[in-house]
Design a protein around this motif. Structure first.
Motif, PDB file in Angstrom:
ATOM      1  N   GLY A   1       0.778  -1.238   0.000  1.00 28.39           N
ATOM      2  CA  GLY A   1       0.000   0.000   0.000  1.00 28.39           C
ATOM      3  C   GLY A   1       0.807   1.283   0.000  1.00 28.39           C
ATOM      4  N   GLN A   2       2.116   1.207   0.074  1.00 25.34           N
ATOM      5  CA  GLN A   2       2.964   2.403   0.110  1.00 25.34           C
ATOM      6  C   GLN A   2       3.786   2.495  -1.167  1.00 25.34           C
ATOM      7  OE1 GLN A   2       5.553   2.664   3.495  1.00 25.34           O
ATOM      8  NE2 GLN A   2       6.519   4.567   2.825  1.00 25.34           N
ATOM      9  N   MET A   3       3.746   3.650  -1.806  1.00 23.30           N
ATOM     10  CA  MET A   3       4.484   3.825  -3.050  1.00 23.30           C
ATOM     11  C   MET A   3       5.980   3.788  -2.783  1.00 23.30           C
ATOM     12  SD  MET A   3       3.842   6.506  -6.159  1.00 23.30           S
ATOM     13  CE  MET A   3       3.946   7.992  -5.154  1.00 23.30           C
ATOM     14  N   ILE A   4       6.702   3.040  -3.606  1.00 27.35           N
ATOM     15  CA  ILE A   4       8.152   2.940  -3.457  1.00 27.35           C
ATOM     16  C   ILE A   4       8.839   3.874  -4.449  1.00 27.35           C
ATOM     17  CG2 ILE A   4       8.372   0.971  -5.046  1.00 27.35           C
ATOM     18  CD1 ILE A   4      10.662  -0.022  -3.157  1.00 27.35           C
ATOM     19  N   GLY A   5       9.866   4.552  -3.959  1.00 27.84           N
ATOM     20  CA  GLY A   5      10.674   5.421  -4.811  1.00 27.84           C
ATOM     21  C   GLY A   5      10.252   6.866  -4.830  1.00 27.84           C
ATOM     22  N   TYR A   6       8.956   7.109  -4.635  1.00 28.77           N
ATOM     23  CA  TYR A   6       8.439   8.473  -4.701  1.00 28.77           C
ATOM     24  C   TYR A   6       7.478   8.716  -3.539  1.00 28.77           C
ATOM     25  CZ  TYR A   6      10.118   8.088  -9.517  1.00 28.77           C
ATOM     26  OH  TYR A   6      10.899   7.876 -10.623  1.00 28.77           O
ATOM     27  N   ASP A   7       7.542   9.920  -2.966  1.00 29.29           N
ATOM     28  CA  ASP A   7       6.547  10.317  -1.972  1.00 29.29           C
ATOM     29  C   ASP A   7       5.238  10.694  -2.649  1.00 29.29           C
ATOM     30  OD1 ASP A   7       8.130   9.969   0.344  1.00 29.29           O
ATOM     31  OD2 ASP A   7       9.166  11.851  -0.058  1.00 29.29           O
ATOM     32  N   ALA A   8       5.360  11.200  -3.872  1.00 27.77           N
ATOM     33  CA  ALA A   8       4.232  11.527  -4.728  1.00 27.77           C
ATOM     34  C   ALA A   8       4.766  11.468  -6.158  1.00 27.77           C
ATOM     35  CB  ALA A   8       3.687  12.923  -4.403  1.00 27.77           C
ATOM     36  N   PRO A   9       3.900  11.334  -7.150  1.00 24.08           N
ATOM     37  CA  PRO A   9       4.396  11.276  -8.526  1.00 24.08           C
ATOM     38  C   PRO A   9       5.335  12.442  -8.846  1.00 24.08           C
ATOM     39  CG  PRO A   9       2.078  10.709  -8.482  1.00 24.08           C
ATOM     40  CD  PRO A   9       2.432  11.143  -7.087  1.00 24.08           C
ATOM     41  N   GLY A  10       6.556  12.104  -9.272  1.00 21.56           N
ATOM     42  CA  GLY A  10       7.537  13.128  -9.620  1.00 21.56           C
ATOM     43  C   GLY A  10       8.333  13.668  -8.456  1.00 21.56           C
ATOM     44  N   LYS A  11       8.024  13.202  -7.234  1.00 22.68           N
ATOM     45  CA  LYS A  11       8.736  13.675  -6.045  1.00 22.68           C
ATOM     46  C   LYS A  11       9.506  12.505  -5.427  1.00 22.68           C
ATOM     47  CE  LYS A  11       8.127  15.929  -1.558  1.00 22.68           C
ATOM     48  NZ  LYS A  11       7.138  16.403  -0.547  1.00 22.68           N
TER      49      LYS A  11
ATOM     50  N   MET B   1      11.531   9.903  -3.244  1.00 22.73           N
ATOM     51  CA  MET B   1      11.604   9.574  -1.825  1.00 22.73           C
ATOM     52  C   MET B   1      13.029   9.775  -1.331  1.00 22.73           C
ATOM     53  SD  MET B   1      10.638   5.784  -0.333  1.00 22.73           S
ATOM     54  CE  MET B   1       8.873   6.021  -0.538  1.00 22.73           C
ATOM     55  N   SER B   2      13.187  10.133  -0.075  1.00 26.94           N
ATOM     56  CA  SER B   2      14.527  10.284   0.483  1.00 26.94           C
ATOM     57  C   SER B   2      15.238   8.940   0.514  1.00 26.94           C
ATOM     58  CB  SER B   2      14.454  10.863   1.902  1.00 26.94           C
ATOM     59  OG  SER B   2      13.940   9.897   2.804  1.00 26.94           O
ATOM     60  N   GLY B   3      16.580   8.986   0.476  1.00 30.57           N
ATOM     61  CA  GLY B   3      17.357   7.755   0.512  1.00 30.57           C
ATOM     62  C   GLY B   3      17.092   6.940   1.756  1.00 30.57           C
ATOM     63  N   ARG B   4      16.899   7.618   2.867  1.00 26.03           N
ATOM     64  CA  ARG B   4      16.656   6.901   4.119  1.00 26.03           C
ATOM     65  C   ARG B   4      15.328   6.167   4.088  1.00 26.03           C
ATOM     66  NH1 ARG B   4      16.790   9.475  10.276  1.00 26.03           N
ATOM     67  NH2 ARG B   4      16.266   7.538  11.354  1.00 26.03           N
ATOM     68  N   ARG B   5      14.287   6.810   3.589  1.00 25.53           N
ATOM     69  CA  ARG B   5      12.977   6.163   3.523  1.00 25.53           C
ATOM     70  C   ARG B   5      12.996   5.002   2.531  1.00 25.53           C
ATOM     71  NH1 ARG B   5       8.158   8.837   2.120  1.00 25.53           N
ATOM     72  NH2 ARG B   5       7.214   7.085   3.195  1.00 25.53           N
ATOM     73  N   LEU B   6      13.733   5.180   1.429  1.00 25.26           N
ATOM     74  CA  LEU B   6      13.841   4.094   0.453  1.00 25.26           C
ATOM     75  C   LEU B   6      14.551   2.894   1.063  1.00 25.26           C
ATOM     76  CD1 LEU B   6      13.435   3.027  -2.393  1.00 25.26           C
ATOM     77  CD2 LEU B   6      15.548   4.203  -3.066  1.00 25.26           C
ATOM     78  N   ARG B   7      15.617   3.153   1.813  1.00 24.12           N
ATOM     79  CA  ARG B   7      16.324   2.048   2.472  1.00 24.12           C
ATOM     80  C   ARG B   7      15.425   1.334   3.470  1.00 24.12           C
ATOM     81  NH1 ARG B   7      20.515   5.870   2.298  1.00 24.12           N
ATOM     82  NH2 ARG B   7      20.101   6.539   4.443  1.00 24.12           N
ATOM     83  N   ASP B   8      14.600   2.095   4.180  1.00 22.65           N
ATOM     84  CA  ASP B   8      13.665   1.488   5.128  1.00 22.65           C
ATOM     85  C   ASP B   8      12.676   0.569   4.413  1.00 22.65           C
ATOM     86  OD1 ASP B   8      14.851   2.716   7.286  1.00 22.65           O
ATOM     87  OD2 ASP B   8      13.414   4.362   7.403  1.00 22.65           O
ATOM     88  N   MET B   9      12.174   1.014   3.252  1.00 21.81           N
ATOM     89  CA  MET B   9      11.225   0.186   2.508  1.00 21.81           C
ATOM     90  C   MET B   9      11.901  -1.075   1.980  1.00 21.81           C
ATOM     91  SD  MET B   9       8.523   2.468   0.333  1.00 21.81           S
ATOM     92  CE  MET B   9       7.562   0.978   0.049  1.00 21.81           C
ATOM     93  N   ARG B  10      13.133  -0.935   1.540  1.00 20.29           N
ATOM     94  CA  ARG B  10      13.832  -2.086   0.967  1.00 20.29           C
ATOM     95  C   ARG B  10      14.158  -3.159   2.004  1.00 20.29           C
ATOM     96  NH1 ARG B  10      17.940   1.249  -2.855  1.00 20.29           N
ATOM     97  NH2 ARG B  10      16.716   1.267  -4.787  1.00 20.29           N
ATOM     98  N   ARG B  11      14.096  -2.813   3.262  1.00 16.18           N
ATOM     99  CA  ARG B  11      14.376  -3.811   4.290  1.00 16.18           C
ATOM    100  C   ARG B  11      13.362  -4.936   4.281  1.00 16.18           C
ATOM    101  NH1 ARG B  11      16.358  -0.445   9.700  1.00 16.18           N
ATOM    102  NH2 ARG B  11      18.259   0.411   8.759  1.00 16.18           N
ATOM    103  N   SER B  12      12.194  -4.682   3.723  1.00 11.54           N
ATOM    104  CA  SER B  12      11.162  -5.721   3.674  1.00 11.54           C
ATOM    105  C   SER B  12      11.178  -6.478   2.358  1.00 11.54           C
ATOM    106  CB  SER B  12       9.778  -5.098   3.891  1.00 11.54           C
ATOM    107  OG  SER B  12       9.440  -4.245   2.809  1.00 11.54           O
TER     108      SER B  12
END
Length: 257
Positions: A67-77, A79-90
Motif C-alpha cells: 500500500g505504500q508507493m516505493i521510490g516516490y513520496d508523490a508522482p515526480g517527487k 523519496m529520500s534515501g533513508r525512507r527508500l532504504r527502510d522500505m527495501r528492508r522488507s
C-alpha cells in the motif's frame, strides 16, 4: 475480507532515453503467492522486477508495496534515501550472479547484512545466518568460502542471505540462468520450499516447469507490454494470444531432447 495486494503496479512506464522498456504495466501481486514473469529476452521482465525494488526509477505510474508507493513520496517527487532504504528492508532480491564476498565464508556472507543493515550483534547475526543456511540445505558448508562452493551452492547462499533479512517480499531475477543444467534443480528446490511456506515471490524465469508447477499466476511480457496475466495452466497450456503461442513453440523446440 479480501486481502490487499502485496504489490500493486499501476500504469508504469520506463524509458531508456527514447526507448520505452515498459509500457503502461498494470499488475497485482497477491500476498503469499508466487508470480512468475515470462517472455522473450528483452521483453522488460528484469526491468519490471528492478523497478519493484526501485533499483530502476520509472518515469510514470505507481508501484505500491503493501500500500505504500516505493521510490516516490508523490508522482515526480523522489523519496529520500533513508525512507527508500527502510522500505527495501522488507524486500529480498536474488540476482543471476551470486555477488558473494570471496574473502568471507558462507556464514559470514549471510551475517554481514544482518550486522550492517539490521544492526545485530555478531553472535546473533551468525546464529540467524546459520539458521538461514540450514533452511537452504547448506548446514555442512557454512565455513566454506565461495571458491569452494559450486554455482548452485553459491546461489543457495545468496538465497539464504536474502531470507535471513526476513523479507515480506522476495524477488528472483533469473536465479538459475548462470548455473550449469545439473545444478538448476537444487536451487529450484529451495525456491519451491519457500513458496510452500507462503512467501510472496516474484520470479523472472525461463524455467517453464517451475512456472507450471509452482506459480499461482503467470504474467507474459513482450516488447515492454504485459500481454496476459492468468493461471499457469491457461498461459502455458491454453494461451489465447498468438505471441504467447509463438514464444512457447520456440521454447519447446529449443528444449526438445
Amino acid at each position: 475480507m479480501v486481502q490487499a495486494s502485496a504489490v500493486e503496479i499501476r500504469k508504469v512506464n520506463k524509458f531508456y532515453g527514447p526507448f520505452q522498456a515498459l509500457k503502461d504495466i498494470d499488475l497485482s501481486i497477491p500476498p503469499g503467492k508466487v508470480t512468475c514473469l515470462i517472455g522473450p529476452s528483452g521483453s522488460g521482465k528484469s526491468t519490471l522486477l528492478r523497478c519493484i525494488n526501485f533499483l530502476e526509477p520509472y518515469e510514470s505510474g505507481k508501484i505500491l508495496i503493501d500500500g505504500q508507493m516505493i521510490g516516490y513520496d508523490a508522482p515526480g517527487k523522489p523519496m529520500s534515501g533513508r525512507r527508500l532504504r527502510d522500505m527495501r528492508r522488507s524486500i529480498g532480491m536474488v540476482f543471476q550472479q551470486f555477488n558473494l564476498w570471496p574473502h568471507m565464508t558462507a556464514q559470514q556472507n549471510v551475517a554481514e547484512g544482518l550486522i550492517r543493515v539490521r544492526g545485530l550483534r555478531k553472535p546473533d547475526a551468525e546464529e540467524r545466518a546459520a539458521e538461514a543456511l540450514r533452511k537452504v540445505g547448506m548446514a555442512d558448508k557454512m565455513g566454506n568460502h565461495p571458491a569452494r562452493l559450486s554455482g548452485g551452492q553459491q546461489q543457495r547462499v545468496a538465497i539464504a542471505r536474502a531470507i535471513a533479512m526476513e523479507p515480506r517480499l522476495m524477488l528472483f531475477d533469473e536465479p538459475t540462468s548462470a548455473l550449469d543444467p545439473e545444478l538448476v534443480g537444487e536451487v529450484l528446490g529451495v525456491m519451491k520450499t519457500l513458496a510452500s511456506e507462503g512467501m510472496t515471490m516474484v520470479v523472472v524465469t525461463h524455467e517453464m516447469g517451475f512456472a507450471a508447477h509452482v506459480a499461482d499466476q503467470v504474467a507474459f511480457l513482450e516488447g515492454g507490454e504485459l500481454v496476459a496475466v492468468d493461471t499457469p495452466s491457461t498461459i502455458l497450456h491454453h494461451p489465447r494470444d498468438a505471441r504467447i503461442r509463438a514464444f512457447l513453440r520456440t521454447y519447446h523446440e529449443r528444449n526438445a531432447f
